[in-house]
Design a protein around this motif. Structure first.
Motif, PDB file in Angstrom:
ATOM      1  N   PHE A  14     -20.481 -70.274  27.540  1.00 40.93           N
ATOM      2  CA  PHE A  14     -20.590 -69.701  26.382  1.00 40.93           C
ATOM      3  C   PHE A  14     -21.824 -68.674  26.184  1.00 40.93           C
ATOM      4  CE2 PHE A  14     -18.561 -73.638  25.059  1.00 40.93           C
ATOM      5  CZ  PHE A  14     -17.298 -73.283  25.013  1.00 40.93           C
ATOM      6  N   LEU A  17     -21.422 -65.155  25.020  1.00 39.49           N
ATOM      7  CA  LEU A  17     -20.445 -64.682  23.511  1.00 39.49           C
ATOM      8  C   LEU A  17     -21.619 -63.963  22.604  1.00 39.49           C
ATOM      9  CD1 LEU A  17     -19.098 -68.212  22.795  1.00 39.49           C
ATOM     10  CD2 LEU A  17     -18.009 -66.052  23.608  1.00 39.49           C
ATOM     11  N   GLU A  20     -22.412 -63.797  16.681  1.00 39.31           N
ATOM     12  CA  GLU A  20     -21.214 -64.254  15.643  1.00 39.31           C
ATOM     13  C   GLU A  20     -20.547 -65.387  16.301  1.00 39.31           C
ATOM     14  OE1 GLU A  20     -19.551 -65.001  12.284  1.00 39.31           O
ATOM     15  OE2 GLU A  20     -21.181 -63.663  12.429  1.00 39.31           O
ATOM     16  N   GLU A  21     -20.120 -65.281  17.302  1.00 38.23           N
ATOM     17  CA  GLU A  21     -19.259 -66.156  17.964  1.00 38.23           C
ATOM     18  C   GLU A  21     -20.034 -67.526  18.072  1.00 38.23           C
ATOM     19  OE1 GLU A  21     -16.098 -66.605  18.644  1.00 38.23           O
ATOM     20  OE2 GLU A  21     -15.889 -64.838  17.707  1.00 38.23           O
ATOM     21  N   LYS A  22     -21.590 -67.239  18.583  1.00 44.30           N
ATOM     22  CA  LYS A  22     -22.301 -68.426  18.945  1.00 44.30           C
ATOM     23  C   LYS A  22     -22.523 -69.335  17.695  1.00 44.30           C
ATOM     24  CE  LYS A  22     -24.717 -66.930  23.052  1.00 44.30           C
ATOM     25  NZ  LYS A  22     -25.980 -66.685  23.633  1.00 44.30           N
ATOM     26  N   LYS A  24     -20.635 -69.271  15.157  1.00 40.14           N
ATOM     27  CA  LYS A  24     -19.251 -70.257  14.749  1.00 40.14           C
ATOM     28  C   LYS A  24     -19.187 -71.473  15.472  1.00 40.14           C
ATOM     29  CE  LYS A  24     -16.379 -66.030  13.565  1.00 40.14           C
ATOM     30  NZ  LYS A  24     -15.224 -65.237  13.996  1.00 40.14           N
ATOM     31  N   ARG A  25     -19.684 -71.268  16.721  1.00 43.70           N
ATOM     32  CA  ARG A  25     -19.667 -72.696  17.639  1.00 43.70           C
ATOM     33  C   ARG A  25     -20.658 -73.650  17.121  1.00 43.70           C
ATOM     34  NH1 ARG A  25     -16.391 -72.742  21.785  1.00 43.70           N
ATOM     35  NH2 ARG A  25     -15.294 -70.579  22.223  1.00 43.70           N
TER      36      ARG A  25
END
Length: 126
Positions: A14, A17, A20-22, A24-25
């Motif tokens: 990951f 990424l 924003e994706e991080k 979310k995770r």
């Protein structure tokens, strides 16, 4: 003269990424951690979990996780009693449970201790 810092790179699947994706995770990681601890308390009973966390001797425990894919972040979970631990066990009082994450650029400047502790690392502070 200012010294150049060689920050430790994010690693793992990951690492590339976007922010924003991080985010979310990280939000999902904290929610899962919170729910898993709540389930463990319900499944195993408070007394068993309290002993496992060391709360039969101490008033609170702090667990920290440092994801390798985002070196500037620490996720934390606090399990605490509003009174002394032995009173809480005797009264069967439920502990307070709180999980969250925080981004801090200072974490990127730390030496790469993760070479010795691969993947996600959990620390317990009691």
């Amino acid at each position: 003269m200012q010294e150049a810092h060689n920050y430790v790179a994010n690693t793992g699947a990951f690492a590339q990424l976007n922010d924003e994706e991080k985010r979310k995770r990280l939000d999902a990681m904290v929610q899962l951690w919170q729910h898993e601890t709540e389930r463990r308390l319900a499944r195993d009973g408070y007394e068993s979990v309290i002993k496992a966390l060391g709360l039969d001797e101490y008033r609170y425990a702090v667990w920290l996780r440092f994801p390798e894919w985002e070196r500037a972040v620490v996720a934390g979970q606090v399990v605490a009693f509003p009174q002394t631990a032995t009173q809480a066990v005797q009264d069967e009082q439920q502990p307070t449970l709180f999980s969250t994450w925080r981004r801090d650029a200072l974490l990127k400047t730390l030496p790469d201790w993760k070479l010795h502790l691969p993947r996600e690392t959990v620390f317990n502070i009691t």
